[in-house]
Design a protein around this motif. Structure first.
Motif, PDB file in Angstrom:
ATOM      1  N   ALA A 123     -42.356  90.404  13.587  1.00 19.71           N
ATOM      2  CA  ALA A 123     -41.905  90.766  14.938  1.00 19.71           C
ATOM      3  C   ALA A 123     -41.134  92.083  14.918  1.00 19.71           C
ATOM      4  O   ALA A 123     -40.500  92.437  13.918  1.00 19.71           O
ATOM      5  N   GLY A 124     -41.193  92.800  16.054  1.00 22.77           N
ATOM      6  CA  GLY A 124     -40.461  94.055  16.161  1.00 22.77           C
ATOM      7  C   GLY A 124     -39.007  93.874  16.529  1.00 22.77           C
ATOM      8  O   GLY A 124     -38.199  94.775  16.329  1.00 22.77           O
ATOM      9  N   GLU A 125     -38.654  92.702  17.072  1.00 22.78           N
ATOM     10  CA  GLU A 125     -37.276  92.450  17.490  1.00 22.78           C
ATOM     11  C   GLU A 125     -36.444  91.890  16.341  1.00 22.78           C
ATOM     12  O   GLU A 125     -36.979  91.242  15.436  1.00 22.78           O
ATOM     13  N   ASP A 126     -35.147  92.130  16.398  1.00 26.15           N
ATOM     14  CA  ASP A 126     -34.230  91.546  15.421  1.00 26.15           C
ATOM     15  C   ASP A 126     -34.154  90.039  15.635  1.00 26.15           C
ATOM     16  O   ASP A 126     -34.293  89.540  16.755  1.00 26.15           O
ATOM     17  N   ALA A 127     -33.907  89.312  14.545  1.00 24.68           N
ATOM     18  CA  ALA A 127     -33.848  87.850  14.637  1.00 24.68           C
ATOM     19  C   ALA A 127     -32.474  87.298  14.291  1.00 24.68           C
ATOM     20  O   ALA A 127     -32.270  86.090  14.343  1.00 24.68           O
ATOM     21  N   GLU A 128     -31.525  88.169  13.941  1.00 19.51           N
ATOM     22  CA  GLU A 128     -30.201  87.690  13.540  1.00 19.51           C
ATOM     23  C   GLU A 128     -29.482  87.074  14.734  1.00 19.51           C
ATOM     24  O   GLU A 128     -29.449  87.659  15.819  1.00 19.51           O
ATOM     25  N   PRO A 129     -28.900  85.881  14.585  1.00 19.00           N
ATOM     26  CA  PRO A 129     -28.228  85.228  15.708  1.00 19.00           C
ATOM     27  C   PRO A 129     -26.895  85.901  16.036  1.00 19.00           C
ATOM     28  O   PRO A 129     -26.367  86.694  15.256  1.00 19.00           O
ATOM     29  N   PHE A 130     -26.349  85.555  17.186  1.00 17.13           N
ATOM     30  CA  PHE A 130     -25.049  86.066  17.623  1.00 17.13           C
ATOM     31  C   PHE A 130     -23.953  85.258  16.941  1.00 17.13           C
ATOM     32  O   PHE A 130     -23.813  84.062  17.166  1.00 17.13           O
ATOM     33  N   ARG A 131     -23.187  85.934  16.069  1.00 16.45           N
ATOM     34  CA  ARG A 131     -22.095  85.280  15.351  1.00 16.45           C
ATOM     35  C   ARG A 131     -20.821  86.102  15.510  1.00 16.45           C
ATOM     36  O   ARG A 131     -20.869  87.329  15.507  1.00 16.45           O
ATOM     37  N   ILE A 132     -19.707  85.420  15.613  1.00 21.12           N
ATOM     38  CA  ILE A 132     -18.406  86.091  15.687  1.00 21.12           C
ATOM     39  C   ILE A 132     -17.624  85.715  14.438  1.00 21.12           C
ATOM     40  O   ILE A 132     -17.095  84.605  14.333  1.00 21.12           O
ATOM     41  N   SER A 133     -17.568  86.630  13.485  1.00 23.64           N
ATOM     42  CA  SER A 133     -16.829  86.399  12.246  1.00 23.64           C
ATOM     43  C   SER A 133     -15.337  86.640  12.481  1.00 23.64           C
ATOM     44  O   SER A 133     -14.909  86.990  13.595  1.00 23.64           O
ATOM     45  N   THR A 134     -14.558  86.496  11.431  1.00 22.00           N
ATOM     46  CA  THR A 134     -13.110  86.720  11.554  1.00 22.00           C
ATOM     47  C   THR A 134     -12.804  88.128  12.048  1.00 22.00           C
ATOM     48  O   THR A 134     -12.012  88.312  12.985  1.00 22.00           O
ATOM     49  N   LEU A 135     -13.425  89.144  11.455  1.00 23.03           N
ATOM     50  CA  LEU A 135     -13.148  90.519  11.876  1.00 23.03           C
ATOM     51  C   LEU A 135     -13.690  90.809  13.265  1.00 23.03           C
ATOM     52  O   LEU A 135     -13.124  91.630  14.001  1.00 23.03           O
ATOM     53  N   HIS A 136     -14.774  90.142  13.636  1.00 24.05           N
ATOM     54  CA  HIS A 136     -15.328  90.338  14.976  1.00 24.05           C
ATOM     55  C   HIS A 136     -14.412  89.794  16.076  1.00 24.05           C
ATOM     56  O   HIS A 136     -14.626  90.081  17.252  1.00 24.05           O
ATOM     57  N   ARG A 137     -13.428  89.021  15.698  1.00 18.36           N
ATOM     58  CA  ARG A 137     -12.457  88.548  16.689  1.00 18.36           C
ATOM     59  C   ARG A 137     -11.528  89.675  17.142  1.00 18.36           C
ATOM     60  O   ARG A 137     -10.881  89.576  18.191  1.00 18.36           O
ATOM     61  N   PHE A 138     -11.453  90.751  16.363  1.00 13.40           N
ATOM     62  CA  PHE A 138     -10.516  91.842  16.647  1.00 13.40           C
ATOM     63  C   PHE A 138     -11.218  93.117  17.137  1.00 13.40           C
ATOM     64  O   PHE A 138     -10.656  93.861  17.928  1.00 13.40           O
TER      65      PHE A 138
END
Length: 219
Positions: A123-138
């Motif tokens: 597929a041409g689209e990305d497949a990585e899911p939406f995740r909020i890691s510790t650093l993504h909280r900031f």
């Protein structure tokens, strides 16, 4: 006469370096765009599992002419850190580099293209899911933020300053383009996340708690 040629060469360096960075940014953006990847996926589906890996290789090779110019024409020093300030800057850079090497909540196999190759994705689209890691909280883009810390805590010659300005501009633009794709894929969760967490510069009053991150997309 040779002295005049040398002066002219040094004066032209920022322009040449800017053109190289502009060309690099255009190539990088084209190859990363969903539209271009869809075209490649439609015409060469068998090659798509290795697309991300090839993309990273092309991006690395395209940096070589820029690195050559930086090595041959560094230009005069604009600033250099000394004394306690040098320790602070180097410490900040080491901390940022350590967080980068730790992965900072990203899937490194996905980023490098190894997972796509292993799974045979076409597929041409990305497949990585939406995740909020510790650093993504900031911050929404911790890798970009950490890269900017490393970039702007270095001793800066003229050629490095020109490069730092171009890299910073591309990071800001790239973050916005990336967020358009994320909004299209993860609406409305990503819009909520975008409104509550800053993009590149942390703000103590705009963070997510662990429970809030988990509800939006945390592990």
């Amino acid at each position: 006469m040779s002295h005049n040629r040398s002066m002219g060469s040094e004066a032209a360096m920022p322009i040449a370096l800017s053109l190289l960075w502009a060309a690099y940014g255009a190539l990088h953006s084209l190859l990363a765009s969903t539209g271009f990847k869809r075209v490649v996926a439609a015409r060469f589906p068998r090659g798509m599992p290795g697309y991300r890996l090839a993309y990273n290789l092309v991006a690395a090779l395209a940096l070589l002419p820029i690195l050559w110019v930086l090595a041959r024409h560094p230009g005069p020093w604009v600033w250099r850190w000394h004394g306690p300030l040098a320790w602070v800057m180097n410490g900040a850079a080491l901390l940022a580099a350590g967080l980068l090497l730790s992965g900072s909540g990203y899937d490194l196999a996905e980023f490098l293209g190894l997972r796509q190759l292993q799974e045979g994705r076409t597929a041409g689209e990305d497949a990585e899911p939406f995740r909020i890691s510790t650093l993504h909280r900031f911050v929404r883009h911790p890798w970009y933020s950490l890269s900017l810390v490393i970039l702007w805590t270095r001793d800066m010659s003229l050629s490095l300053l020109v490069s730092a300005l171009w890299i910073t501009a591309y990071i800001v633009l790239g973050a916005r383009l990336e967020e358009r794709k994320l909004l299209a894929r993860f609406e409305p969760a990503y819009r909520d996340y975008l409104s509550r967490v800053p993009g590149l510069v942390p703000r103590p009053w705009k963070t997510l708690s662990r429970d809030e991150a988990r509800r939006l997309g945390g592990p």
